[in-house]
Every structure is written in structure tokens, then in C-alpha cells.
Design an enzyme around this catalytic site. Structure first.
Site, PDB file in Angstrom:
ATOM      1  N   TYR A   4       0.824  -1.218   0.000  1.00 43.90           N
ATOM      2  CA  TYR A   4       0.000   0.000   0.000  1.00 43.90           C
ATOM      3  C   TYR A   4       0.860   1.271   0.000  1.00 43.90           C
ATOM      4  CZ  TYR A   4      -4.003  -3.003   1.130  1.00 43.90           C
ATOM      5  OH  TYR A   4      -4.982  -3.970   1.116  1.00 43.90           O
ATOM      6  N   LYS A  12       3.204 -15.532   2.367  1.00 36.99           N
ATOM      7  CA  LYS A  12       3.076 -16.289   1.122  1.00 36.99           C
ATOM      8  C   LYS A  12       4.502 -16.636   0.688  1.00 36.99           C
ATOM      9  CE  LYS A  12       0.530 -17.844  -2.294  1.00 36.99           C
ATOM     10  NZ  LYS A  12      -0.359 -19.006  -2.133  1.00 36.99           N
ATOM     11  N   ASP A  34      -3.422 -18.058   1.812  1.00 38.13           N
ATOM     12  CA  ASP A  34      -4.612 -18.711   1.233  1.00 38.13           C
ATOM     13  C   ASP A  34      -5.157 -19.755   2.207  1.00 38.13           C
ATOM     14  OD1 ASP A  34      -2.116 -19.805   0.724  1.00 38.13           O
ATOM     15  OD2 ASP A  34      -2.674 -20.712  -1.181  1.00 38.13           O
ATOM     16  N   ASP A  46      -5.298  -6.655   6.016  1.00 36.91           N
ATOM     17  CA  ASP A  46      -6.487  -5.916   5.602  1.00 36.91           C
ATOM     18  C   ASP A  46      -7.606  -6.906   5.282  1.00 36.91           C
ATOM     19  OD1 ASP A  46      -8.176  -3.966   4.717  1.00 36.91           O
ATOM     20  OD2 ASP A  46      -7.044  -3.451   2.912  1.00 36.91           O
ATOM     21  N   ASP A  75     -10.920  -8.349   7.946  1.00 36.61           N
ATOM     22  CA  ASP A  75     -12.329  -8.196   7.569  1.00 36.61           C
ATOM     23  C   ASP A  75     -13.038  -9.550   7.590  1.00 36.61           C
ATOM     24  OD1 ASP A  75     -12.298  -5.497   7.328  1.00 36.61           O
ATOM     25  OD2 ASP A  75     -12.977  -5.436   5.247  1.00 36.61           O
TER      26      ASP A  75
END
Ligand code: NAD
Length: 356
Positions: free
Chosen positions: A143, A192, A224, A248, A252
Site C-alpha cells: 500500500y 506467502k 490462502d 487488511d 475483515d
């Protein structure tokens, strides 16, 4: 007797209503646990644009820096939707996080027993009470990395960069290990590393820092798989630490497991004592000023503040127990079910104070 200075950023929409309830509860906790709180208010978001032309006035930053902690309601609303991007209320939010050096975002996903039915996950999967803490790196990664537009084979293309330095990973890892030490001493680092070089550095660094915390059981999970495991077997998690973008998304997902947006608190920490505490929901302009907003996420943000910035864990426990007790009988409209008494924002604040 400890004295604390708290800056209130009530913000827009339901912000002032819910912060007022949280202040009531904090005052009650102060009385009961023998400390004092002094408040100062400052402007952030749409209300700051109206008063000063910018979403984050310098005075707000100065007041926050001079306090022990900051309690934020929420910012934004349709009134300011036509502001240019860098002058929108949400720009104030990013600005204050940057100005206070808040690099660690803590998002608990907690299911209070009486609210189990609000979760979309089956009871037998949730088990007893669910209590996961997601620690998300907040100021680095993709980001904030270099980005741009280019051309590939004559076609327009775009690129972003995921980059982490060792000190950035070290400091977020320490926040997560410290938290795990205060909880069930179990930490899952999500990355990852089978594909991304930045994740391999992340994993190496977390493993090295783990030597400072021999009591914490550390495991690693690809993002994942973590997304899957959160709905398959959420009970396996205690603290999760991960990068900005993975955090992020996973936070959620974890908040949906808990069921109701009006119940979830968050903290952003700088490594020192100063933290910014806020509900995860927005300013809910559709219900502002109607005394129907759920103030519990903001009240639970105060309990996080007491635990992580003000070293008052007993007061934090007491607030959480009071909320759980009130939920056995009373509900705001967003979490209302048959058989409970429906109450408004103010009354919910009063009930939590009474239960304290
Ligand atoms: P929102 O979270 O404000 O609202 C989503 C839905 O949840 C709405 O139906 C709302 O009524 C309901 N809701 C939210 N909080 C509630 C509560 N405490 N009690 C009962 N119901 C509640 O998200 P949105 O509608 O996408 O955004 C509204 C504004 O808030 C926008 O301007 C957005 O940019 C801003 N926003 C701010 C923050 C923040 O300040 N941290 C976060 C998200 C969105």
C-alpha cells in the site's frame, strides 16, 4: 493514583453519539478503579474540513501527541464526498495514523457468548467463546510501495511493489509476540513464502525474533490457507501477525465471523504507550442522530485502551464483563433478536455503566 490525558476525536455521523457513551463508561471505570481521566477534544474528518478547510488540522496532531491515548469515533459522510481525494475526511484518518507513527493495527475478533447466533459460522465450529487477535502491519508493504503505470507489449499496464525491511518486520513481530505472551502464548505468522521473496524475509525475521520469546508457540501459514482455516477451524488461532495487505483482508474476514460490525473494536499502536483506539465501523450517516447506533464497539475500544496503553487490565476486564452481561438481556436494533429488550445508544451506555 494515575492520571491520564485522553484526546477525543469524535468525528462525523454517529461518531459523537458513540464516543459520548464510551466516555461515560470510561468515567465510571475510573471511579471504580481509582484513576482520573482528563479529556481534550480535537477535530478530524468532515467536521475539521467544515471548521478549518482541512481534514487533519495541525492542532489535532499536537493534541494527540500530547496525550496518553486517543479515542476516535468515525469520519466521513456524503456531505464531503465531492472533496478532492487528498482533502477527504478519510485522508485525515491516514494522516493521523502516519503522524503518530502507528505501525501496528490490532483487530480482535471476539464472539460474546450471547451473540453467537449473529455469527454466520455454525455453533459447533465456533465452540465455546471465540477470541482471535489479528496484528496487521499498517505503514509498509504494497500500500505504501512504489507504484506506477507503464506499457507492456504496447498495452497499458500498472505495477505496485510489496517491500518490507527487516526493522519493519522486527517491530511488528515484537508487538505480536508481546501480545501472545499476555494471551495464550500462541502466534501464527501469515505470509506467502512459497511465492514471494518479501514473505521469505518476513518469515526468516519472525523466526529470529521468536528466539526472544521461547514461551510462545510459533507457527507459519500461507495466506490462502489462513483464509480457509479462519472459517474451517477458527478455534486454532490465538494471535495472528501479518503484512498490511494480507491483514487488511483477513481482519475483515475475521470480523464477519464475529457477526456484527457494531461490536468490533480496534487499536493502532506506535510501539510506545500512545495508541489510537476506534471502532472498525464507519460513521453510519444513514442512522446518525437517531439514538439507534450501537456504542459497544467504541466502548470495547476503551477497554482495549485500558489494557494496551493505560496499564489498567482490571478495568478492561470489568468493561468486557459488563458488556457481556448487558448483552444477555438488552440489544441495540442492529443486533436485536426476539426475546431481548431493544434499547437506544444512550440507554446502552447507561446499562454498561450500571453493570460496571
Ligand atoms: P459504515 O460502517 O459507516 O456503515 C455500514 C452499515 O453498518 C450501515 O448500514 C450502518 O448503519 C451500519 N453501522 C455501522 N456502524 C454501526 C453501529 N455502530 N451501529 C449500528 N449500525 C452500524 O460504512 P459505510 O456506510 O461504507 O461508510 C459510511 C461513511 O463512513 C463513509 O463516509 C466512509 O468513508 C466512512 N468510513 C469511515 C471509517 C472510519 O472512520 N474509520 C471506516 C469506514 C468507513
Amino acid at each position: 493514583m494515575a492520571d491520564y490525558k485522553i484526546t477525543l476525536l469524535k468525528g462525523d455521523g454517529i461518531g459523537p453519539e458513540i464516543v459520548n457513551q464510551a466516555v461515560k463508561v470510561l468515567d465510571k471505570a475510573a471511579e471504580k478503579f481509582d484513576f482520573t481521566v482528563e479529556y481534550d477534544e480535537a477535530l478530524l474528518g468532515g467536521c475539521a474540513i467544515d471548521a478549518t478547510g482541512v481534514p487533519l488540522p495541525d492542532e489535532t496532531v499536537a493534541k494527540c501527541k500530547a496525550s496518553d491515548s486517543v479515542l476516535l469515533g468515525a469520519v466521513g459522510g456524503p456531505k464531503w464526498d465531492n472533496q478532492p481525494g487528498n482533502n477527504r475526511p478519510e485522508a485525515g484518518l491516514l494522516g493521523i495514523r502516519g503522524a503518530l507513527g502507528l505501525f501496528a493495527n490490532l483487530r480482535p475478533s471476539v464472539i460474546f457468548g450471547p451473540l453467537k447466533s449473529a455469527s454466520p459460522i455454525k455453533d459447533e465450529i465456533i465452540g465455546g467463546n471465540l477470541d482471535i487477535m489479528i496484528v496487521r502491519e499498517l505503514t509498509g508493504g504494497i500500500y505504501f510501495g512504489k507504484k506506477g503505470r507503464t506499457e507492456v507489449d504496447g498495452n497499458p499496464a500498472a505495477w505496485d511493489t510489496e517491500m518490507y525491511s527487516v526493522p519493519e518486520v522486527e517491530r511488528i513481530a515484537r508487538v505480536a509476540f508481546d501480545l501472545a505472551m499476555k494471551r495464550n502464548k500462541k502466534l501464527t505468522s501469515v505470509d506467502k513464502a512459497n511465492v514471494l521473496e518479501s514473505s521469505r524475509l518476513w518469515r526468516e525475521t519472525v523466526i529470529r525474533i521468536s528466539e526472544e520469546y521461547p514461551e510462545v508457540e510459533l507457527n507459519h501459514m500461507y495466506v490462502d490457507n489462513a483464509a480457509m482455516q479462519l472459517v474451517r477451524n477458527p478455534q486454532q488461532f490465538d494471535v495472528i501477525v501479518t503484512s498490511n495487505i494480507f491483514g487488511d483482508i483477513l481482519s475483515d474476514e475475521a470480523s464477519m465471523i464475529a457477526g456484527s460490525i457494531g461490536m468490533l473494536a480496534s487499536a493502532s499502536l506506535s510501539g510506545g504507550k500512545l495508541g489510537l483506539y476506534e471502532p472498525i465501523h464507519g460513521s453510519a450517516p444513514d442512522i446518525a442522530g437517531q439514538n439507534i447506533a450501537n456504542p459497544l464497539a467504541t466502548i470495547l475500544s476503551v477497554s482495549m485502551m485500558l489494557r494496551y496503553s493505560l496499564s489498567q487490565p482490571q478495568a478492561a476486564d470489568a468493561i468486557e464483563n459488563a458488556v457481556a452481561k448487558v448483552l444477555e438481556t438488552h440489544r441495540t436494533p442492529d443486533i436485536y433478536e426476539d426475546g431481548f429488550t431493544k434499547v437506544g445508544t444512550e440507554e446502552m451506555g447507561d446499562l454498561v455503566c450500571a453493570a460496571l
